[in-house]
Every structure is written in C-alpha cells, then in structure tokens.
Scaffold this motif. Structure first.
Motif, PDB file in Angstrom:
ATOM      1  N   ASP A  81       0.994  -1.307   0.041  1.00 10.85           N
ATOM      2  CA  ASP A  81      -0.226  -0.001  -0.016  1.00 10.85           C
ATOM      3  C   ASP A  81       0.891   1.294  -0.041  1.00 10.85           C
ATOM      4  O   ASP A  81       0.514   2.120  -0.594  1.00 10.85           O
ATOM      5  CB  ASP A  81      -0.808   0.157   1.203  1.00 10.85           C
ATOM      6  N   SER A  82       1.966   1.204   0.454  1.00  7.60           N
ATOM      7  CA  SER A  82       2.861   2.462   0.674  1.00  7.60           C
ATOM      8  C   SER A  82       3.422   2.619  -0.573  1.00  7.60           C
ATOM      9  O   SER A  82       3.881   3.822  -0.741  1.00  7.60           O
ATOM     10  CB  SER A  82       4.137   2.249   1.670  1.00  7.60           C
ATOM     11  N   ARG A  84       2.049   1.633  -4.053  1.00  8.74           N
ATOM     12  CA  ARG A  84       1.101   1.125  -5.115  1.00  8.74           C
ATOM     13  C   ARG A  84       1.023   2.365  -6.381  1.00  8.74           C
ATOM     14  O   ARG A  84       1.164   3.366  -5.799  1.00  8.74           O
ATOM     15  CB  ARG A  84      -0.334   0.970  -4.664  1.00  8.74           C
ATOM     16  N   LYS A 113      -3.419   0.209  -7.939  1.00  8.63           N
ATOM     17  CA  LYS A 113      -4.085   0.702  -6.805  1.00  8.63           C
ATOM     18  C   LYS A 113      -5.164  -0.317  -6.208  1.00  8.63           C
ATOM     19  O   LYS A 113      -5.229  -0.545  -5.172  1.00  8.63           O
ATOM     20  CB  LYS A 113      -4.605   2.196  -6.803  1.00  8.63           C
ATOM     21  N   GLU A 114      -6.321  -0.494  -7.092  1.00  7.90           N
ATOM     22  CA  GLU A 114      -7.253  -1.356  -6.811  1.00  7.90           C
ATOM     23  C   GLU A 114      -7.973  -1.934  -8.217  1.00  7.90           C
ATOM     24  O   GLU A 114      -7.689  -1.408  -9.264  1.00  7.90           O
ATOM     25  CB  GLU A 114      -8.402  -0.415  -6.218  1.00  7.90           C
ATOM     26  N   GLN A 135      -4.286  -7.863  -2.945  1.00  3.62           N
ATOM     27  CA  GLN A 135      -4.567  -6.908  -3.833  1.00  3.62           C
ATOM     28  C   GLN A 135      -6.086  -6.280  -3.221  1.00  3.62           C
ATOM     29  O   GLN A 135      -7.100  -7.072  -3.154  1.00  3.62           O
ATOM     30  CB  GLN A 135      -5.066  -7.386  -5.229  1.00  3.62           C
ATOM     31  N   HIS A 136      -6.336  -4.977  -3.274  1.00  3.99           N
ATOM     32  CA  HIS A 136      -7.657  -4.400  -3.094  1.00  3.99           C
ATOM     33  C   HIS A 136      -8.562  -4.601  -3.925  1.00  3.99           C
ATOM     34  O   HIS A 136      -8.448  -4.095  -5.285  1.00  3.99           O
ATOM     35  CB  HIS A 136      -7.498  -3.027  -2.623  1.00  3.99           C
TER      36      HIS A 136
END
Length: 236
Positions: A81-82, A84, A113-114, A135-136
């Motif tokens: 996440d830091s 992406r 990112k998503e 992965q979001h």
C-alpha cells in the motif's frame, strides 16, 4: 465444411497413434515433486513486528517474492500500500467472466491501486492464484455507481475495446491517475461505460482474429501504463 451429396459416406477417422509406454519408477524411486517456498528459518530469528513467528518456525510456502518471505500477511499488504501505482483496473462482470481472476493476478504483478468489479459481485478466484489476498478489490453494482466513484476520486475513465471511435493504445498518452476498464469476454464494454469514458483505446493486432482475450488485453494495457509512468517512456 464443404456440403456433401445426400447419403455420402464419410471416411472413417484414423485411429490416434498408440501412446508410448510410460516407465514405472521402481519402488522407492518415485519422482519427487519440488517444494514451493522455503523451510523453517535457520539460525537466530530476526527481530521486527513484520515477521510471522509461525512461518519462521514452520516455513513459508506462499507464492510471494523473496522480499516478503516469512512476513505477516498484513505487513505485506501494508508495504504494498505504501508504494502502489496511481492506476486502477475495472472489469465488467455481468455473466460471471472467468477472466477476472487472471486480471486480478496481473494487477497485483503491476501493483495497481485497486481492482473494481462492475456488475455481479461473485467472481471465480481460481485464476487469481491467491493474489486477491494482497490486492484491494472493490465492487460496484452498476456502471453509474462506478462512474460516480471514479469522478469523485478524480480518475479518468479509459475504456479498452474496439469501437469506431477507438484510438490506438500504442500512441495514446495515458494519464497517470486513471482507471482502465475492460468489458467481459464476448460482449466487450457496455454502451454505458463507452459513453462515460474520456477515451476508448484499442490494441493494434496483426493476425486474423478481430479481438483478443480480455485478460491478455488487460495485461498489455497495464504494461503500457508502467512503461509510460514508471520508466518514463514517451509515446510517439
């Protein structure tokens, strides 16, 4: 197939060649399957909150890069996440598209990112190879809901499909903050997404087939974004 006159006998298909006999290994000589990952940590354990004591003790058999061996799952996600990238991926899922798992796996590889699922919430996770844990993935029940979300985030909606007004992906300057949208296999992008997109891009093809697999198209488009915004390669 060429039309034949009535009552024409068709030739009997040739029998397939017999398979070569397989050699059975002797007792105790069965072929060993390679182990995935690494075994228990050898030597003094490292110190840090991101280390997973169970994995250090038992070994780490997950499909992760060496950097994340023995890390806790939540620590891996936090580190991803830091860093992406600024692009998102969306795919329409009105008929339970089997490509979604592969798209999620590729999005993880390119650190999107998503990933956004538009339409049906359920999707086949087999192709994701467990990468959906890192992965979001966000669900949008309708195209309208998805478009409102993208506008609120300041993301340019970029469709990837073959339309009369499509422009080549190869020469289009992709914006850094965008969401690349793919239609499901067969129907392609819906008219609603086509209308909402600031641009629709096509991938140049040179063979006899009009279109390509949606998961393959997604991989090509993601790599185009990486080349432009990670490696700073200008478009011609």
């Amino acid at each position: 197939m060429t039309d034949l006159p009535p009552n024409t006998a068709l030739p009997t298909p040739a029998e397939p060649p017999a398979e070569a006999p397989t050699e059975t290994p002797a007792d105790g000589e069965a072929e060993a399957k390679p182990e995935v990952g690494v075994g228990p940590w050898e030597g003094e354990w490292p110190v840090g909150e991101h280390w997973d004591p169970d994995l250090l003790r038992d070994g780490d058999r997950r499909n992760v890069v060496d950097q994340y061996r023995y890390w806790k799952h939540e620590a891996i996600v936090a580190d991803l996440d830091s860093k992406r990238h600024e692009f998102h991926i969306a795919i329409e899922n009105w008929q339970h598209d089997l490509n979604i798992g592969t798209v999620v796996r590729t999005a993880n590889a390119f650190l999107a990112k998503e990933v956004h699922i538009i339409g049906r919430r359920r999707w086949n996770r087999r192709g994701a190879m467990v990468t959906d844990r890192y992965q979001h993935v966000r669900h949008h029940p309708t195209v309208e809901d998805f478009v409102q979300w993208a506008e609120g985030e300041g993301l340019a909606v970029i469709g990837i499909d073959i339309f009369p007004d499509s422009v080549p992906l190869e020469t289009y300057d992709l914006p850094e903050k965008c969401v690349l949208v793919f239609g499901q296999e067969g129907p392609g992008l819906t008219p609603e997404v086509h209308d909402a997109a600031v641009a629709t891009l096509s991938i140049e093809q040179f063979g006899s087939t009009r279109s390509m697999n949606a998961a393959s198209a997604a991989a090509i488009a993601m790599h185009a974004w990486v080349r432009r915004h990670v490696f700073q390669q200008p478009v011609s």
